[in-house]
Design a protein around this motif. Structure first.
Motif, PDB file in Angstrom:
ATOM      1  N   ARG A 445       0.962  -1.257   0.003  1.00  0.00           N
ATOM      2  CA  ARG A 445       0.145  -0.049  -0.087  1.00  0.00           C
ATOM      3  C   ARG A 445       0.722   1.086  -0.119  1.00  0.00           C
ATOM      4  NH1 ARG A 445      -4.256  -2.139  -2.275  1.00  0.00           N
ATOM      5  NH2 ARG A 445      -5.322  -3.775  -0.963  1.00  0.00           N
ATOM      6  N   MET A 446       2.024   1.066   0.702  1.00  0.00           N
ATOM      7  CA  MET A 446       2.926   2.446   0.628  1.00  0.00           C
ATOM      8  C   MET A 446       3.553   2.549  -0.479  1.00  0.00           C
ATOM      9  SD  MET A 446       6.501   2.911   2.903  1.00  0.00           S
ATOM     10  CE  MET A 446       7.344   1.654   1.696  1.00  0.00           C
ATOM     11  N   GLU A 448       1.992   1.833  -3.357  1.00  0.00           N
ATOM     12  CA  GLU A 448       0.906   2.447  -4.231  1.00  0.00           C
ATOM     13  C   GLU A 448       0.987   3.937  -3.968  1.00  0.00           C
ATOM     14  OE1 GLU A 448      -2.545   0.320  -3.631  1.00  0.00           O
ATOM     15  OE2 GLU A 448      -1.856  -1.561  -4.268  1.00  0.00           O
ATOM     16  N   LEU A 449       0.968   4.364  -2.781  1.00  0.00           N
ATOM     17  CA  LEU A 449       0.687   5.873  -2.360  1.00  0.00           C
ATOM     18  C   LEU A 449       1.896   6.591  -2.968  1.00  0.00           C
ATOM     19  CD1 LEU A 449      -0.341   5.501   1.311  1.00  0.00           C
ATOM     20  CD2 LEU A 449      -1.776   6.352  -0.607  1.00  0.00           C
ATOM     21  N   LEU A 450       3.012   6.097  -2.912  1.00  0.00           N
ATOM     22  CA  LEU A 450       4.095   6.636  -3.515  1.00  0.00           C
ATOM     23  C   LEU A 450       4.236   6.853  -4.901  1.00  0.00           C
ATOM     24  CD1 LEU A 450       7.043   5.205  -1.203  1.00  0.00           C
ATOM     25  CD2 LEU A 450       6.091   7.494  -0.996  1.00  0.00           C
ATOM     26  N   LYS A 451       3.757   5.723  -5.650  1.00  0.00           N
ATOM     27  CA  LYS A 451       3.613   5.852  -7.144  1.00  0.00           C
ATOM     28  C   LYS A 451       2.553   6.946  -7.469  1.00  0.00           C
ATOM     29  CE  LYS A 451       2.812   2.913 -10.922  1.00  0.00           C
ATOM     30  NZ  LYS A 451       2.303   1.473 -11.398  1.00  0.00           N
ATOM     31  N   ALA A 452       1.421   7.060  -6.689  1.00  0.00           N
ATOM     32  CA  ALA A 452       0.370   8.013  -7.048  1.00  0.00           C
ATOM     33  C   ALA A 452       1.124   9.486  -6.833  1.00  0.00           C
ATOM     34  CB  ALA A 452      -0.734   7.521  -6.166  1.00  0.00           C
ATOM     35  N   THR A 467       7.975  -3.128  -5.803  1.00  0.00           N
ATOM     36  CA  THR A 467       7.004  -2.732  -6.754  1.00  0.00           C
ATOM     37  C   THR A 467       5.654  -3.833  -6.463  1.00  0.00           C
ATOM     38  OG1 THR A 467       8.705  -2.662  -8.595  1.00  0.00           O
ATOM     39  CG2 THR A 467       6.194  -3.244  -9.252  1.00  0.00           C
ATOM     40  N   PRO A 468       4.662  -3.062  -6.434  1.00  0.00           N
ATOM     41  CA  PRO A 468       3.346  -4.000  -6.054  1.00  0.00           C
ATOM     42  C   PRO A 468       3.092  -4.980  -6.908  1.00  0.00           C
ATOM     43  CG  PRO A 468       2.804  -1.734  -6.724  1.00  0.00           C
ATOM     44  CD  PRO A 468       4.019  -1.762  -6.565  1.00  0.00           C
TER      45      PRO A 468
END
Length: 476
Positions: A445-446, A448-452, A467-468
């Motif tokens: 989840r972290m 994903e947030l950093l990627k967003a 990488t998720p």
């Protein structure tokens, strides 16, 4: 460090790395030997080049970890995943717990047939690139010779007498072989408590790094060529449940039929299909085990305590059946009354081929020297499937078999290498490069947030962010 000592440690400090976008193996050398807890420093070897370091650069773990750990994490979440463990694991664990080398298996004494057995064992070992051979080669040749003498003995009394003597010698050699395996287990059990706990903690972390797979993925399948029970002991400490072909509780029996048993649970308050229970892996001992016994025309697993002093008392638990070291199912031994000496090993290797030769499969080999041609053939067949991947992790390659196999296999884009006293060393591997030994959704989840937040912007700092995986919302 002097030039003389540097030259003496040249081969010891050499590491070979090939992963991610490396098109060829990268060779780098450790700069000196650390005499304290300071982290090691490395430089590229003289004729080695790569895209992530220059010839004059000095780099450390902080440069290597972002290249290795995310790559292994992604591979460990492949649809199908297997782990092949060789004797390197036993040696590493024993040394970590005792600061001593694992007792070696010396050659056996076969009396009058010694020259014949040793000559054929050496010939076949050299033909497969394994040097002069070892006690396993001797046992295999002695079994073949014994069978031939037994056939001749039906018409020749002298051949029958030779067979009787050889059988007696073979029993003694097998008993000595089993005691040697037990000595390795005993040494770890008798080690200082803090060292023993450290060794098992590292073993648990090592195994859980691979067994921690999300519920949508196939079970981890562990294969090993070892006859000892280090893996089973580590699984007990870790609370892992190993699924193998043995069925039963008192004296589990080996079943030829493949029963795809698994462990599921129903979450409280949730209806629907049961979910996979975590901490479960499939387990196959390709070369048999110290506690497998051929008795009553069945293969049974006897309850030999880890680190027992003597094997025979536990073989005597079968009552009227005459059971001795000849009945131990230690590859390539098989009791003479079996229909074929391939049983049960043929079923075990069928499991390896069925697990490996599937699309989207990753096989990680740790401590395996590629000295078994029957296993190498399966790996070669596996790599003919473009979506498969092989990761080789080893402390060293003394006979050059790993690199020879790498060149022979050819499909270099499907092979990753971690070889050397640093990237392939058990302790540093667990400390720095293996995936986190837990199913940690928070990390995904972290990511994903950093990627967003950062979008598609690339930076060196992002290399260290896992990488998720597809099931966690990442790109396939």
């Amino acid at each position: 460090m002097t030039e003389k000592s540097r030259e003496e440690n040249k081969d010891i400090s050499k590491n070979i790395l090939k992963c991610r976008d490396d098109t060829q193996p990268v060779i780098f050398m450790q700069q000196g030997i650390s005499i304290d807890d300071s982290p090691p420093q490395f430089m590229l070897a003289e004729n080695s080049t790569c895209s992530w370091a220059k010839q004059e650069d000095v780099f450390g773990i902080d440069k290597l970890r972002p290249r290795i750990e995310p790559w292994l994490t992604a591979l460990c979440q492949s649809e199908h995943f297997s782990l092949l463990l060789g004797s390197g694991l036993s040696h590493a664990l024993h040394y970590l717990g005792t600061d001593k080398v694992l007792p070696g298996m010396g050659l056996g004494d076969f009396g009058d047939e010694n020259d014949v057995v040793n000559g054929e064992a050496k010939r076949t070992a050299e033909a497969s690139g394994r040097g002069d051979g070892n006690i396993e080669d001797q046992i295999r040749v002695a079994n073949e010779l014994l069978r031939g003498l037994e056939i001749l003995g039906t018409r020749d009394e002298q051949a029958q007498e030779r067979a009787n003597v050889l059988r007696s010698k073979l029993v003694d050699v097998l008993a000595t072989f089993a005691k040697g395996i037990l000595r390795g287990e005993q040494a770890l059990i008798a080690a200082e408590e803090n060292k023993r706990e450290r060794a098992f903690n590292y073993l648990v972390s090592f195994m859980m790094s691979f067994a921690s797979r999300t519920g949508t993925r196939d079970r981890l399948h562990i294969f090993t060529t070892n006859n000892d029970r280090f893996i089973e002991a580590g699984a007990e400490v870790a609370g892992m449940h190993l699924l193998d072909r043995f069925i039963g509780s008192l004296a589990p029996i080996f079943r030829s039929s493949r029963l795809d048993l698994d462990l599921h649970y129903n979450p409280p308050g949730i209806r629907g299909e049961p979910r996979y229970l975590e901490g479960v892996a499939r387990f196959t001992k390709l070369h048999g085990s110290l506690d497998w016994v051929d008795c009553f025309r069945n293969i049974r697993r006897v309850g030999v305590p880890f680190g027992a002093c003597n094997m025979q008392p536990y073989l005597n638990t079968f009552g009227t059946a005459k059971v001795d070291a000849m009945n131990l199912m230690i590859y390539p031994n098989a009791a003479k009354d079996r229909e074929t000496a391939s049983y049960p090993y043929v079923e075990l290797f069928r499991d390896l081929a069925a697990a490996a030769c599937r699309p989207n499969h990753t096989l990680i080999a740790f401590g395996y020297s590629f000295g078994d041609e029957h296993i190498n053939r399966v790996i070669e067949d596996m790599l003919t499937i473009p979506s498969t991947h092989l990761v080789v992790i080893s402390y060293d390659d003394p006979l050059g078999r790993i690199m020879k196999t790498y060149e022979k296999l050819g499909r270099h884009a499907q092979i990753s290498l971690l070889i050397g006293n640093h990237v392939g060393e058990f302790q540093s591997l667990v400390d720095h490069y293996l995936p986190k030994p837990a199913i940690d959704r928070t990390t995904f989840r972290m990511a994903e947030l950093l990627k967003a937040r950062w979008g598609t912007k690339q930076s060196e700092d992002q290399d260290s962010v896992p990488t998720p995986t597809p099931e966690e919302g990442g790109e396939a």
